[in-house]
Design a protein around this motif. Structure first.
Motif, PDB file in Angstrom:
ATOM      1  N   ASP A 277     -20.528   2.340 -17.457  1.00  0.00           N
ATOM      2  CA  ASP A 277     -21.325   1.537 -18.398  1.00  0.00           C
ATOM      3  C   ASP A 277     -21.686   2.465 -19.544  1.00  0.00           C
ATOM      4  O   ASP A 277     -22.208   3.553 -19.321  1.00  0.00           O
ATOM      5  CB  ASP A 277     -22.592   1.072 -17.661  1.00  0.00           C
TER       6      ASP A 277
ATOM      7  N   THR B  34     -29.410   0.944 -23.075  1.00  0.00           N
ATOM      8  CA  THR B  34     -28.696   2.056 -22.445  1.00  0.00           C
ATOM      9  C   THR B  34     -28.463   3.146 -23.482  1.00  0.00           C
ATOM     10  O   THR B  34     -27.854   2.896 -24.519  1.00  0.00           O
ATOM     11  CB  THR B  34     -27.349   1.552 -21.886  1.00  0.00           C
TER      12      THR B  34
ATOM     13  N   LYS C  82     -30.563   1.183 -16.835  1.00  0.00           N
ATOM     14  CA  LYS C  82     -31.713   0.395 -17.321  1.00  0.00           C
ATOM     15  C   LYS C  82     -31.241  -0.918 -17.960  1.00  0.00           C
ATOM     16  O   LYS C  82     -30.295  -0.934 -18.742  1.00  0.00           O
ATOM     17  CB  LYS C  82     -32.506   1.234 -18.328  1.00  0.00           C
TER      18      LYS C  82
ATOM     19  N   SER D 101     -24.951  -3.382 -18.456  1.00  0.00           N
ATOM     20  CA  SER D 101     -25.697  -2.673 -17.404  1.00  0.00           C
ATOM     21  C   SER D 101     -26.049  -3.617 -16.260  1.00  0.00           C
ATOM     22  O   SER D 101     -26.050  -3.226 -15.094  1.00  0.00           O
ATOM     23  CB  SER D 101     -26.967  -2.051 -17.989  1.00  0.00           C
TER      24      SER D 101
HETATM   25 MG   LIG Z   1     -26.980  -1.325 -21.121  1.00  0.00          MG
END
Ligand SMILES: [Mg+2]
Ligand SMILES: Nc1nc2c(ncn2[C@@H]2O[C@H](COP(=O)(O)OP(=O)(O)OP(=O)(O)O)[C@@H](O)[C@H]2O)c(=O)[nH]1
Length: 321
Positions: free
Chosen positions: A204, A189, A181, A169
């Motif tokens: 992601d 995440t 986040k 992330s």
């Molecule tokens: Mg993450």
């Protein structure tokens, strides 16, 4: 939470019935019943809002408007209005009744999924030299009705994979305007995120762990979101005790999900190099580097390193940075 797999029922509008009526004018007593209107059809179109399937959280039925009944004095019933369902681009529509599959890969180009019924004929259309005062009419035909499974699979150029806490992330946020986040614990995440880097889409996804394919951690259900990416960036933390082991764990989970996923072009990136002594790191990554070529060894806190990854993406996807 984004909704990425949901089953709905659709029913296009039924056609209206034709009507039996006679001309109201004093001199003409001929048949004058209008036809029924056609039922509204149902279309599906892609939009950019990845959360669009939320609309079906509570309401899973979509009903098209029925065509109006034919009216007197040659007037046809009104056509039912068509309905367009918005789904996130990347949605695969599985028609569970016909086994057809439609890939929604474009924005704003509606695809017909259920055709509205035809309106029935009114008695005016039954007139003939033998039958000048017909009393027949036709019912409308029913609209098509199907059960559809809507499955969202992101369309991205590069998918970020790896164990939890390796910087997936962080990398997405550093390169794009995404706000996935980031925190120093596992499974930060919880749902996939997309970001755009000079026209290339990066995905992601939540971290994977050993046994994810058997449901451990968050499982591997999010891997479907990188099924359609061409390239994988496989991130491994320099803090790992055994980078080769970490690498193998992820490779096994990818293969367990789908062989196609395991065959994708993959670039291995070691992150968090700033947190580990250089000599120690070289020693630790040796067994891994014998097996695969390491594309980058970086600190995601370092702007120049981020720029290098950006250039790598540009060279792989042809995007301009
Ligand atoms: Mg993450
Ligand atoms: N010092 C340093 N910290 C990093 C680096 N990359 C990531 N971090 C930190 O590591 C932690 C985890 O980063 P995330 O980006 O949330 O990791 P993730 O892979 O997305 O983790 P999950 O969502 O749990 O799978 C955060 O506190 C980041 O700030 C790096 O290269 N150097």
């Amino acid at each position: 939470m984004i909704i990425d797999d949901i089953t709905i029922h659709i029913h296009a509008g039924d056609g209206g019935a034709g009507t039996v009526a006679f001309d109201k004018n004093m001199n003409a007593k001929g048949p004058a019943g209008g036809n029924g209107g056609r039922g509204g059809s149902i279309y599906i179109q892609g939009i950019s809002d990845l959360g669009a399937l939320r609309q079906f959280r509570f309401k899973k039925d979509v009903k098209g408007e029925d065509g109006g009944v034919g009216r007197s004095q040659f007037r046809d019933g009104a056509d039912g209005k068509d309905i367009t369902i918005n789904v996130p681009v990347g949605t695969v529509v599985h028609n569970l009744d016909t086994n057809e599959t439609i890939d929604i890969t474009e924005i704003n180009s509606p695809v017909l999924v259920a055709k509205g019924g035809k309106g029935g004929k009114g008695n005016f259309l039954f007139r003939s030299s033998k039958n000048t005062t017909p009393t027949q009419h036709q019912e409308g035909t029913p609209g098509e009705a199907f059960t559809l499974r809507l499955e969202l699979k992101f369309i991205a150029d590069i998918g970020l994979v790896g164990l939890p806490n390796v910087g997936k992330s962080t990398l997405l946020n550093a390169l794009t305007n995404a706000k996935s986040k980031v925190a120093n614990y596992h499974f930060t995440t919880l749902e996939p995120h997309l970001g755009v880097f000079h026209g290339s889409i990066l995905a992601d996804i939540p971290g994977l762990i050993e046994g994810a394919s058997e449901g451990k951690g968050l499982g591997i259900k999010f891997l479907k979101h990188i099924e359609r990416t061409r390239i994988l960036f496989h991130l491994i933390s320099a803090e790992s005790q055994d980078p080769l082991h970490d690498y193998t764990v992820i490779r096994n989970e990818l293969a367990a999900h789908s062989p196609a996923l395991a065959e994708k072009e993959e670039y291995v990136i070691i992150t968090k190099k700033d947190l580990v002594d250089e000599t120690e790191l070289t020693k630790k990554i040796q067994p891994l580097s014998k097996k695969v070529s390491l594309k980058e060894v970086v600190s995601l806190e370092d702007e120049d390193d981020i720029k290098r990854i950006g250039s790598l993406i540009s060279s792989l996807t042809g995007s301009q940075s």
